[in-house]
Each structure stands twice: as structure tokens, then as C-alpha cells.
Motif scaffolding. Sequence first.
Motif, mmCIF file in Angstrom:
data_model
loop_
_atom_site.group_PDB
_atom_site.id
_atom_site.type_symbol
_atom_site.label_atom_id
_atom_site.label_comp_id
_atom_site.label_asym_id
_atom_site.label_seq_id
_atom_site.Cartn_x
_atom_site.Cartn_y
_atom_site.Cartn_z
ATOM 1 N N ARG A 1 -13.194 -6.509 1.666
ATOM 2 C CA ARG A 1 -14.122 -7.378 2.170
ATOM 3 C C ARG A 1 -15.489 -6.981 2.649
ATOM 4 N NH1 ARG A 1 -11.444 -9.455 6.673
ATOM 5 N NH2 ARG A 1 -12.610 -8.368 7.985
ATOM 6 N N THR A 2 -15.368 -5.528 3.029
ATOM 7 C CA THR A 2 -16.825 -5.073 3.533
ATOM 8 C C THR A 2 -17.333 -4.176 2.398
ATOM 9 O OG1 THR A 2 -15.471 -3.345 4.804
ATOM 10 C CG2 THR A 2 -16.049 -5.408 5.849
ATOM 11 N N GLY A 3 -16.702 -4.003 1.323
ATOM 12 C CA GLY A 3 -17.104 -3.143 0.246
ATOM 13 C C GLY A 3 -17.001 -1.679 0.282
ATOM 14 N N GLN A 4 -16.004 -1.490 1.272
ATOM 15 C CA GLN A 4 -15.519 0.135 1.321
ATOM 16 C C GLN A 4 -14.667 0.425 0.339
ATOM 17 O OE1 GLN A 4 -14.877 -0.633 5.758
ATOM 18 N NE2 GLN A 4 -15.486 1.272 5.760
ATOM 19 N N PRO A 5 -14.456 1.989 0.200
ATOM 20 C CA PRO A 5 -13.477 2.379 -0.761
ATOM 21 C C PRO A 5 -11.990 2.009 -0.438
ATOM 22 C CG PRO A 5 -14.882 3.897 -0.150
ATOM 23 C CD PRO A 5 -15.281 2.856 0.680
ATOM 24 N N PHE A 6 -11.148 1.506 -1.399
ATOM 25 C CA PHE A 6 -10.014 1.182 -0.916
ATOM 26 C C PHE A 6 -8.962 1.643 -2.236
ATOM 27 C CE2 PHE A 6 -8.722 -2.532 -4.086
ATOM 28 C CZ PHE A 6 -10.288 -2.602 -4.137
ATOM 29 N N ARG A 7 -9.571 2.120 -3.399
ATOM 30 C CA ARG A 7 -8.745 2.198 -4.423
ATOM 31 C C ARG A 7 -7.528 3.063 -4.371
ATOM 32 N NH1 ARG A 7 -8.316 1.311 -10.019
ATOM 33 N NH2 ARG A 7 -9.974 -0.203 -9.726
ATOM 34 N N TYR A 8 -7.834 4.427 -3.689
ATOM 35 C CA TYR A 8 -6.867 5.050 -3.609
ATOM 36 C C TYR A 8 -5.837 5.055 -2.557
ATOM 37 C CZ TYR A 8 -9.421 6.683 -7.222
ATOM 38 O OH TYR A 8 -10.264 6.786 -8.580
ATOM 39 N N LEU A 9 -5.833 3.607 -1.758
ATOM 40 C CA LEU A 9 -4.856 3.610 -0.761
ATOM 41 C C LEU A 9 -3.662 2.801 -1.223
ATOM 42 C CD1 LEU A 9 -7.624 2.824 1.961
ATOM 43 C CD2 LEU A 9 -6.788 4.897 1.543
ATOM 44 N N SER B 1 5.374 -5.964 -7.484
ATOM 45 C CA SER B 1 6.077 -5.631 -8.580
ATOM 46 C C SER B 1 4.956 -4.606 -9.448
ATOM 47 C CB SER B 1 6.223 -7.033 -9.659
ATOM 48 O OG SER B 1 6.957 -8.107 -8.698
ATOM 49 N N LEU B 2 3.880 -4.849 -9.599
ATOM 50 C CA LEU B 2 3.083 -3.733 -10.222
ATOM 51 C C LEU B 2 3.247 -2.520 -9.480
ATOM 52 C CD1 LEU B 2 -0.222 -5.779 -10.650
ATOM 53 C CD2 LEU B 2 1.126 -4.968 -12.497
ATOM 54 N N ALA B 3 3.305 -2.440 -8.291
ATOM 55 C CA ALA B 3 3.404 -1.071 -7.718
ATOM 56 C C ALA B 3 4.767 -0.573 -7.712
ATOM 57 C CB ALA B 3 3.419 -1.601 -5.788
ATOM 58 N N VAL B 4 5.891 -1.221 -7.889
ATOM 59 C CA VAL B 4 7.076 -0.545 -8.316
ATOM 60 C C VAL B 4 7.568 -0.516 -9.691
ATOM 61 C CG1 VAL B 4 7.679 -1.415 -5.956
ATOM 62 C CG2 VAL B 4 8.627 -2.584 -7.982
ATOM 63 N N PRO C 1 6.369 10.434 5.640
ATOM 64 C CA PRO C 1 4.799 11.188 5.541
ATOM 65 C C PRO C 1 4.108 10.087 6.107
ATOM 66 C CG PRO C 1 6.268 11.594 3.426
ATOM 67 C CD PRO C 1 7.304 10.676 4.557
ATOM 68 N N GLY C 2 3.543 10.645 7.027
ATOM 69 C CA GLY C 2 2.332 9.446 7.731
ATOM 70 C C GLY C 2 1.094 9.159 6.814
ATOM 71 N N PHE C 3 1.103 7.973 6.774
ATOM 72 C CA PHE C 3 -0.100 7.199 6.228
ATOM 73 C C PHE C 3 -0.525 6.357 7.402
ATOM 74 C CE2 PHE C 3 1.827 8.397 2.304
ATOM 75 C CZ PHE C 3 0.881 8.589 1.468
ATOM 76 N N ASP C 4 -1.779 6.629 7.931
ATOM 77 C CA ASP C 4 -2.457 5.778 8.861
ATOM 78 C C ASP C 4 -3.254 4.627 8.182
ATOM 79 O OD1 ASP C 4 -3.524 4.855 11.023
ATOM 80 O OD2 ASP C 4 -4.814 6.826 11.757
ATOM 81 N N HIS D 1 0.735 -1.234 -0.010
ATOM 82 C CA HIS D 1 0.042 0.030 -0.013
ATOM 83 C C HIS D 1 0.797 1.261 -0.127
ATOM 84 C CE1 HIS D 1 0.893 0.499 4.167
ATOM 85 N NE2 HIS D 1 0.316 -1.012 4.533
ATOM 86 N N LEU D 2 0.256 2.610 0.068
ATOM 87 C CA LEU D 2 0.894 3.707 -0.183
ATOM 88 C C LEU D 2 1.835 4.062 0.904
ATOM 89 C CD1 LEU D 2 -1.604 6.066 -1.709
ATOM 90 C CD2 LEU D 2 -0.064 4.582 -2.878
ATOM 91 N N GLY D 3 1.722 3.439 2.234
ATOM 92 C CA GLY D 3 2.092 3.577 3.080
ATOM 93 C C GLY D 3 3.629 2.944 3.235
#
Length: 208
Positions: A179-187, A75-78, A165-168, A29-31
Motif C-alpha cells: 500500500r505504501t510502495g515499499q519493497p515486498f517482493r522478496y518477502l 496455490s501459486l506459493a506451493v 527459522p525466524g521470519f519477523d 508469505h515466507l514465514g
Amino acid sequence: MISSNLPERLIVESPKRIGVLGGTFDPIHLGHLAAAGEVAGVLSLDRVFVVPTAGHPLKDGSEEASAEDRLAMASLAVSGDPLLQVSRVDVDRGIPTHTIDTLTDLGAETPGAEWFFITGADALARLDEWQEASRLRDLATFVGVTRPGYEWSGPIEGVTLVEVPGFDLSSTDVRRRVRTGQPFRYLVPGSVADYIEEHHLYRGGSDG
Ligand code: ATP
Ligand code: MG
């Protein structure tokens, strides 16, 4: 000099200062990426290896991704960033993953480099419990990075602290959101979000 007996090609191509960020990366993830990028900048690293573990400590149910999926997402991320590189050494060695083996294997692949082992504040707090702590310090400089929700208790002897830079944000959060259908795309990087959707990852589990 240590490298004087090596073929010239190796001396020329080997980066000198290399960071290592180990973890389950389920998913990356972005953190993670912000921490790797910041440490590389602050400590003038030539490269940071992202090294997914072979196994996965069972944490919150049955929805974790396979090692190959975790590697693929990292690998996709980097991809496209020459600073960051994914290494298979831990996955290929198999469980259990011990940091001493990670550093030994990477050192054999890239002789003559100076190594920096990067951990978040949560993992760093457990450093002295690590069986190999003193041998590890011979192999690498330890770098602790800040992480929201985990406090520094002050300077730690032999550890270089870097404020990032803090990513909580944690992989656990990302998995729960999927799993619960909440937004995750931009994390996570867009390519990782696409991969999670296309491969139907993190949809199982019983505690969502
Ligand atoms: P999980 O919730 O599954 O434990 P995670 O987000 O903690 O996932 P890991 O793969 O366990 O990710 O962590 C790999 C390394 O990255 C560890 O050293 C961890 O401390 C560090 N790290 C993870 N998230 C962050 C963050 N948001 N900021 C700084 N460091 C982080
Ligand atoms: Mg973790």
C-alpha cells in the motif's frame, strides 16, 4: 485396524501424518512456508495442508483480498511442492471458520490419517479460549511454532513446540508495504509478488 474396511486404493494413497496450517493467508508469505516446511521435517509429516479461512477479520482497513485471491496466491506459493497442498474446505464451507470443522472435513476427505494442527505462537496463546479446545485435542496433535515478537511462556501441556527459522514478518506487514510502495517482493514467493501486482491487490485502504 481403522482402515481395514476401506478400498485398498485409499489405504495405499492416503498419507499417514498430515499437518494443517490454517490462517487468512492475506497474502501467504515466507514465514508461513518456512513454518510448514520445518514442522514437516521435524515431525516427519507426509503432507501439510494450507487452509485459507472463508472470511477475513477486519484488521487494518479495506484492502484485504478475496477468498479466491487468497486461495490463488497460496496455490501459486506451493505449486510444484508435493509436500504442501492448499485445501478449499474452509472457503467452500463459508463463514465462520471453526477449526473443529476444518479438521472434521479434512478427516472425512483423508480417512485414517494422523493429524497435526500447526499454529504460530500468537494463535497458540489463545488456544484455551477456543470453544472447542478439548474436542480439538481428540482430533489432532497441537503443534506450536515460534514466531519472532511472540514469546513462549514455557511448555504448554499437550502441545508440541517446534522452533522454526525466524521470519519477523506478517501478512499485515506485506499489505502495508504494498500500500505504501515499499519493497515486498522478496518477502513472498515470486509468483505471489507477480500476482499481487497483476491483480492490483492491497492498493486501497485509508490508513496508509
Ligand atoms: P496477519 O498479519 O494478517 O494476521 P499473519 O502473518 O499473522 O497475517 P495468518 O494468516 O494470520 O498470517 O497466520 C496463519 C498462521 O501462520 C498462524 O498460525 C500464524 O501464527 C502463523 N504465522 C504467520 N506468520 C508467521 C511467522 N512469521 N512465523 C511463524 N508463524 C507464522
Ligand atoms: Mg495473523
